[in-house]
Design a protein around this motif. Structure first.
Motif, PDB file in Angstrom:
ATOM      1  N   VAL A   1       0.832  -1.204   0.000  1.00 30.28           N
ATOM      2  CA  VAL A   1       0.000   0.000   0.000  1.00 30.28           C
ATOM      3  C   VAL A   1       0.866   1.254   0.000  1.00 30.28           C
ATOM      4  CG1 VAL A   1      -2.012  -1.046   1.071  1.00 30.28           C
ATOM      5  CG2 VAL A   1      -0.203  -0.118   2.523  1.00 30.28           C
ATOM      6  N   LYS A   2       0.313   2.335  -0.554  1.00 32.42           N
ATOM      7  CA  LYS A   2       1.037   3.598  -0.664  1.00 32.42           C
ATOM      8  C   LYS A   2       0.305   4.680   0.119  1.00 32.42           C
ATOM      9  CE  LYS A   2       0.769   3.577  -5.130  1.00 32.42           C
ATOM     10  NZ  LYS A   2       0.897   3.952  -6.555  1.00 32.42           N
ATOM     11  N   LEU A   3       1.055   5.449   0.891  1.00 28.29           N
ATOM     12  CA  LEU A   3       0.473   6.524   1.676  1.00 28.29           C
ATOM     13  C   LEU A   3      -0.225   7.545   0.793  1.00 28.29           C
ATOM     14  CD1 LEU A   3       0.053   7.944   4.393  1.00 28.29           C
ATOM     15  CD2 LEU A   3       2.320   8.988   4.115  1.00 28.29           C
ATOM     16  N   SER A   4       0.281   7.745  -0.393  1.00 27.90           N
ATOM     17  CA  SER A   4      -0.331   8.718  -1.304  1.00 27.90           C
ATOM     18  C   SER A   4      -1.749   8.331  -1.692  1.00 27.90           C
ATOM     19  CB  SER A   4       0.527   8.865  -2.567  1.00 27.90           C
ATOM     20  OG  SER A   4       0.669   7.614  -3.227  1.00 27.90           O
ATOM     21  N   ASP A   5      -2.096   7.070  -1.495  1.00 27.70           N
ATOM     22  CA  ASP A   5      -3.449   6.599  -1.824  1.00 27.70           C
ATOM     23  C   ASP A   5      -4.433   6.797  -0.673  1.00 27.70           C
ATOM     24  OD1 ASP A   5      -2.880   5.789  -4.399  1.00 27.70           O
ATOM     25  OD2 ASP A   5      -2.469   3.700  -3.861  1.00 27.70           O
ATOM     26  N   LEU A   6      -3.950   7.206   0.504  1.00 28.10           N
ATOM     27  CA  LEU A   6      -4.827   7.248   1.675  1.00 28.10           C
ATOM     28  C   LEU A   6      -5.979   8.232   1.510  1.00 28.10           C
ATOM     29  CD1 LEU A   6      -5.607   6.442   4.518  1.00 28.10           C
ATOM     30  CD2 LEU A   6      -3.913   8.056   5.404  1.00 28.10           C
ATOM     31  N   LYS A   7      -5.679   9.459   1.140  1.00 29.77           N
ATOM     32  CA  LYS A   7      -6.740  10.461   1.032  1.00 29.77           C
ATOM     33  C   LYS A   7      -7.796  10.064  -0.001  1.00 29.77           C
ATOM     34  CE  LYS A   7      -7.641  15.313  -0.085  1.00 29.77           C
ATOM     35  NZ  LYS A   7      -7.027  16.626  -0.461  1.00 29.77           N
ATOM     36  N   PRO A   8      -7.403   9.723  -1.259  1.00 34.69           N
ATOM     37  CA  PRO A   8      -8.447   9.308  -2.209  1.00 34.69           C
ATOM     38  C   PRO A   8      -9.177   8.042  -1.789  1.00 34.69           C
ATOM     39  CG  PRO A   8      -6.249   9.014  -3.148  1.00 34.69           C
ATOM     40  CD  PRO A   8      -6.077   9.814  -1.904  1.00 34.69           C
ATOM     41  N   ALA A   9      -8.491   7.150  -1.067  1.00 30.85           N
ATOM     42  CA  ALA A   9      -9.152   5.932  -0.598  1.00 30.85           C
ATOM     43  C   ALA A   9     -10.227   6.265   0.425  1.00 30.85           C
ATOM     44  CB  ALA A   9      -8.133   4.970   0.003  1.00 30.85           C
ATOM     45  N   LEU A  10      -9.930   7.167   1.338  1.00 30.99           N
ATOM     46  CA  LEU A  10     -10.925   7.586   2.316  1.00 30.99           C
ATOM     47  C   LEU A  10     -12.114   8.242   1.627  1.00 30.99           C
ATOM     48  CD1 LEU A  10      -8.583   9.004   5.110  1.00 30.99           C
ATOM     49  CD2 LEU A  10     -10.135   7.057   5.346  1.00 30.99           C
ATOM     50  N   GLU A  11     -11.843   9.061   0.643  1.00 31.85           N
ATOM     51  CA  GLU A  11     -12.932   9.740  -0.077  1.00 31.85           C
ATOM     52  C   GLU A  11     -13.819   8.728  -0.795  1.00 31.85           C
ATOM     53  OE1 GLU A  11     -10.568  13.945  -0.990  1.00 31.85           O
ATOM     54  OE2 GLU A  11     -10.505  12.303  -2.437  1.00 31.85           O
ATOM     55  N   THR A  12     -13.199   7.734  -1.415  1.00 27.50           N
ATOM     56  CA  THR A  12     -13.971   6.706  -2.114  1.00 27.50           C
ATOM     57  C   THR A  12     -14.778   5.853  -1.137  1.00 27.50           C
ATOM     58  OG1 THR A  12     -12.333   6.599  -3.887  1.00 27.50           O
ATOM     59  CG2 THR A  12     -13.802   4.704  -3.642  1.00 27.50           C
ATOM     60  N   ALA A  13     -14.157   5.466  -0.032  1.00 28.25           N
ATOM     61  CA  ALA A  13     -14.841   4.636   0.956  1.00 28.25           C
ATOM     62  C   ALA A  13     -16.013   5.386   1.575  1.00 28.25           C
ATOM     63  CB  ALA A  13     -13.861   4.193   2.032  1.00 28.25           C
TER      64      ALA A  13
END
Length: 720
Positions: free
Chosen positions: A61-73
Motif C-alpha cells: 500500500v502507498k500513503l499517497s493513496d490514503l486520502k483518495p481511498a478515504l474519499e472513495t470509501a
C-alpha cells in the motif's frame, strides 16, 4: 485501540459524531460512480486477497493513496445508507439493522491502513494527511448518524412489535444501535444538529493536533549520554541504549527515548541524579513545554466543546453523558470508588517516602526525596525490605520466553494453539512485525492471525495497545480474526535476548488479554464486538495474574544466560513484595483518573488546564514526591480522542472485578488452571463480548457482584 468502522452503531458510540440530515442520494450516487474509476488503481481499496480469508497488503500500500481511498470509501458508505433509507419496505431487523451491520466494509479496510500510519508508522506526511482528513471524516459520520430517514427506520425497529420476538443478542444490537444514534444528536432539531456537527469537526481537528504535538515532544527529547554517564544502569539497559543510539546515527553514545519503557529503567537505576531529573522533566513535561507543540490551549478548547455538545442533548456535563451507558452509570458512583481508595493510597505513599528518605539519610546523600528520586530509592528499599533486586528479576524476563508463556496460558485456558507463520507469507508493515496463526488445539480449526509489533521506533506512538484489523462475526459468513499487539520495548543487539522489567512483563500479558478477548469472540454481529469501557480492561487485567503462576515461572521465566528457571526463593520474594510500592502505583493512577473526571464535571469556561491540575491535586493532598501517571497535557487516553474521556477511572472499576475474579480462581480446586473455572471464564467473560450486559455476565461467572474488598486486599490496604 482503534475504532471499528464496520458498524454504524459502533461509529456513533465510539466517535460520538453527529450532524445535519439532508437529501444526499444524488451526491452519493455520483460519488460512488466516480469511485469505481479510481478503485482499480488505488492500493488501499483492493479486496484483501490471499490465504486466511484475505489479508491487508501492508507491504504494497502507498500513503499517497490514503486520502483518495478515504474519499472513495466514504462515498460508498453513504451510498449504502441511501440503499437502506430508500427501501420501500417497512423497517425490519433484517432490512435495517442487519443492513447497517453489513455496511462499511470498505471503510473498515481503509481505516486499518490509516490506523497503522497514525500509530505504528507515523511520518510528517501521514500526520498532514490525517490532520486534513479529520474534519472531513467528522462531517462524513455526521451525514450518517443524524440522517433523519435512517434514524426513523432504526427507531421503528426499536419500538416495533418485532423487537419482542428477537433473540437476546439481536435485541442488544438494536438497543446499541438506537442508543448510538439517539445519544449522539439524532433527535435534535436542524439548528442543534448543525452545531453538533460543527463541534465534532473542530474536535476531530483538535484530537489530531493533540496527538501530533505529543508525538513531536516524544521524538524531540531523546537523551544521548556518554559512557561515563551510565553509572548504575544494568548491562541490558546499556546494551539497548547503545543499539538505539547506533540506529539514530550516533554510534558510541547511548540513547534514551522519551518513552515510558525507556524512562522507567533509567529513573530506577541511574546514580546520576541530575540526569534522572532531566529524564523525568523530559517525560512528564511532554505537551507542556510551551511553543508550537504545547497542548494546554487545545485541552481548554476540547473541554468547552465537549461541554457544549452534551448540553445540546440536555446533560449537565460531559461525564454525565459519557457514563450513562457504562457500568458505573453516574460520575458520582465512579468518584465514590476512587474516593474510597484514595486515603489508603496516599497514606501508603507517606510510608514509602519515609522508608526511602531513611535510606538516603543513612547513605549520607543529603537530599530530600523528589519525584525523580522515587523509583531510584524505591528500588533500594525493595532490596532492603525484601532482598529483591529488580535487575536480578529482569534477567529471567526474556521477551521471547514471555511470549511463549502467554501462548501456554492461552492453550490451557482457551484451547488456542499459536503457530509461527513463515516470514514473507503474510504481509507486514515493518520487519519487526511477526505473525502467528491461531487455531483450536483440539479440532485444528483456524481462528485467526496474531500480529506482534514489539519494539519502539521513530514515528511509533508510545505505550502498549491491542487492536484488530478484522473482528469475528458469523451473520454474513464466519469471519476470522486478525488481532494485533503493539509495544515499545527497546531492541537490543542482533541475536541477543531482549530483557524487560516486571512491570513491562505484566503489561505484555495485559495487552495479550485484549487479543484473547478478540480471538474468543463467538458473537454473530459486528457491533457486539464492541465493549463497555469500564469493563473491557477487566479481561486483560485478569490475564496478568497468570504471569506468576508456578506453571509459568518454572517453564518460561528462565535465566537469559544459564537457561535455568527462576529459583523458588526469588519467586517467593516477588510474591512477598506483591504489595510493595502500591502507594506509588495506585496514587499516580488515581490522580490521573480523578483529574479526568473532575475536568469533565467542572464548568470549563475560562479553564486553565495547568492551574486546574495543580489546584485540584493540592486540594486532594497529592504527595509532592510523585506526579500523575499521565499529566493533563500528555493525557492521550482522554484528549487524543474520546475513548477514555471521563472514563479513565474504568481501569480501577475493572480492577475491582479483576481482584474478585482472581480470588475465585485462587479458591478453586485447580487453582488458576482449574478446568471448570476456565470454562466459565471463556463462556461468560470472553466469548460473549458485548452481547450481554457486563454486570449480568459477571454474575453468571461469579454468582454475585464483585466486591471491593478483594481489591484492597490485593494492594495491602486496610479493608473497611
Amino acid at each position: 485501540m482503534k475504532y471499528n468502522l464496520v458498524s454504524l452503531s459502533v461509529i456513533a458510540t465510539m466517535l460520538a459524531l453527529a450532524g445535519c440530515s439532508e437529501d444526499i442520494s444524488a451526491e452519493n450516487k455520483s460519488s460512488a460512480a466516480a469511485s469505481q474509476e479510481v478503485s482499480v488503481e488505488n492500493t488501499l481499496l483492493q479486496e484483501w486477497k490471499g490465504p486466511y480469508q484475505g489479508l491487508p497488503a501492508f507491504d504494497t500500500v502507498k500513503l499517497s493513496d490514503l486520502k483518495p481511498a478515504l474519499e472513495t470509501a466514504m462515498a460508498e458508505n453513504l451510498a449504502e445508507m441511501d440503499a437502506i433509507t430508500n427501501n420501500p419496505d417497512a423497517p425490519t431487523f433484517e432490512n435495517t439493522i442487519v443492513a447497517l451491520e453489513r455496511s462499511g466494509k470498505l471503510m473498515n479496510r481503509v481505516g486499518t491502513f490509516r490506523g497503522i500510519w497514525r500509530s505504528n508508522m507515523s511520518t510528517s506526511e501521514s500526520r498532514e494527511i490525517n490532520a486534513e482528513m479529520a474534519p472531513v471524516l467528522s462531517a462524513f459520520y455526521s451525514k450518517i448518524t443524524q440522517n433523519e430517514a435512517l434514524f426513523a427506520r432504526i427507531k421503528a425497529v426499536y419500538e416495533g412489535e418485532e423487537m419482542k420476538g428477537l433473540r437476546p443478542d439481536q435485541q442488544r444490537v438494536v438497543q446499541l444501535t438506537y442508543d448510538g444514534f439517539a445519544r449522539n444528536g439524532a433527535a435534535l432539531n436542524a439548528e442543534g444538529k448543525a452545531r453538533y456537527a460543527e463541534i465534532n469537526q473542530r474536535l476531530a481537528e483538535l484530537y489530531t493536533k493533540f496527538s501530533n504535538n505529543l508525538l513531536a515532544d516524544e521524538d524531540g527529547y531523546t537523551l544521548y549520554v556518554t559512557k561515563d554517564q551510565l553509572a548504575g544502569l544494568p548491562d541490558s539497559v546499556v546494551t539497548a541504549a547503545a543499539a538505539a543510539a547506533k540506529a539514530d546515527g550516533k554510534e558510541g553514545q547511548y540513547a534514551f527515548a522519551n518513552t515510558r519503557s525507556s524512562m522507567d529503567p533509567f529513573l530506577t537505576y541511574s546514580t546520576e541524579r541530575d540526569l534522572r531529573k532531566t529524564v523525568w522533566n523530559n517525560y512528564y513535561n511532554r505537551g507542556d513545554n510551551g511553543g508550537e507543540f504545547d497542548n494546554n490551549t487545545i485541552i481548554a478548547e476540547i473541554l468547552k466543546l465537549r461541554d457544549e455538545r452534551v448540553g445540546l442533548l440536555g446533560y449537565d456535563n460531559y461525564a454525565q453523558w459519557r457514563l450513562e451507558n457504562r457500568m458505573a452509570k453516574t460520575p458520582e458512583r465512579a468518584a465514590a470508588l476512587m474516593e474510597s481508595v484514595w486515603p489508603a493510597a496516599i497514606a501508603r505513599v507517606d510510608q514509602e517516602v519515609a522508608d526511602m528518605q531513611a535510606v538516603a539519610d543513612a547513605e549520607g546523600a543529603n537530599i530530600t526525596i523528589k519525584p525523580w528520586d522515587y523509583r531510584f530509592y524505591s528500588e533500594k528499599v525493595r532490596k532492603q525490605k525484601y532482598d529483591l533486586d529488580s535487575s536480578e528479576v529482569k534477567e529471567y524476563l526474556q521477551l521471547d520466553k514471555l511470549r511463549e508463556a502467554m501462548f501456554f496460558v492461552a492453550g490451557r485456558l482457551f484451547n488456542f494453539e499459536f503457530t509461527p507463520v513463515q516470514d514473507g507469507t503474510v504481509p507486514v508493515f515493518h520487519p519487526d512485525v511477526k505473525v502467528w496463526e491461531v487455531t483450536d488445539k483440539t479440532t485444528g480449526d483456524h481462528i485467526g492471525l496474531w500480529y506482534l509489533d514489539p519494539f519502539a521506533r521513530k514515528g511509533k506512538r508510545s505505550g502498549a495497545w491491542a487492536t484488530t484489523y478484522r473482528s469475528h462475526s458469523t451473520f454474513d459468513g464466519d469471519k476470522n480474526v486478525l488481532g494485533s499487539n503493539n509495544s515499545n520495548f527497546t531492541k537490543g543487539p542482533e541475536g541477543e535476548p531482549v530483557l524487560i522489567s516486571w512491570d513491562n512483563a505484566e503489561t505484555f500479558f495485559h495487552e495479550f488479554g485484549h487479543a484473547l478477548h478478540y480471538f474468543s469472540s463467538n458473537v454473530t454481529y459486528p457491533t457486539l464486538n464492541g465493549g463497555v469501557r469500564d469493563y473491557t480492561e477487566f479481561q486483560s487485567q485478569l490475564l496478568e495474574r497468570w504471569l506468576l503462576t508456578d506453571e509459568v515461572t518454572s517453564q518460561y521465566l528462565v535465566h537469559y544466560k544459564t537457561g535455568k528457571p527462576m529459583p523458588a526463593a526469588l519467586v517467593a520474594k516477588i510474591k512477598n513484595a506483591a504489595t510493595f510500592n502500591q502507594g506509588f502505583k495506585t496514587t499516580e493512577y488515581l490522580a490521573s483518573a480523578i483529574i479526568d473526571l473532575k475536568l469533565h464535571t467542572t464548568d470549563p469556561e475560562n479553564i486553565d488546564p495547568d492551574a486546574f491540575e495543580r489546584e485540584t491535586l493540592t486540594a486532594l493532598g497529592m504527595p509532592e514526591e510523585l506526579v500523575m501517571r499521565h499529566r493533563t497535557p500528555q493525557f492521550g487516553h482522554v484528549f487524543a480522542g474520546e475513548g477514555y474521556a471521563a472514563g479513565y477511572y474504568g481501569y480501577m472499576w475493572a480492577e475491582v472485578l479483576t481482584s474478585d475474579a482472581a480470588e475465585a480462581f485462587a479458591e478453586s480446586p485447580g487453582g488458576f488452571y482449574d478446568a471448570e473455572m476456565a470454562r466459565k471464564l471463556v463462556d461468560h467473560l470472553f466469548s460473549v463480548r458485548n452481547s450481554i450486559d457486563p454486570a449480568d455476565a459477571y454474575r453468571l461467572f461469579r454468582g454475585r457482584d464483585a466486591e471491593v474488598g478483594a481489591l484492597m486486599r490485593d494492594r495491602g490496604f486496610p479493608v473497611k
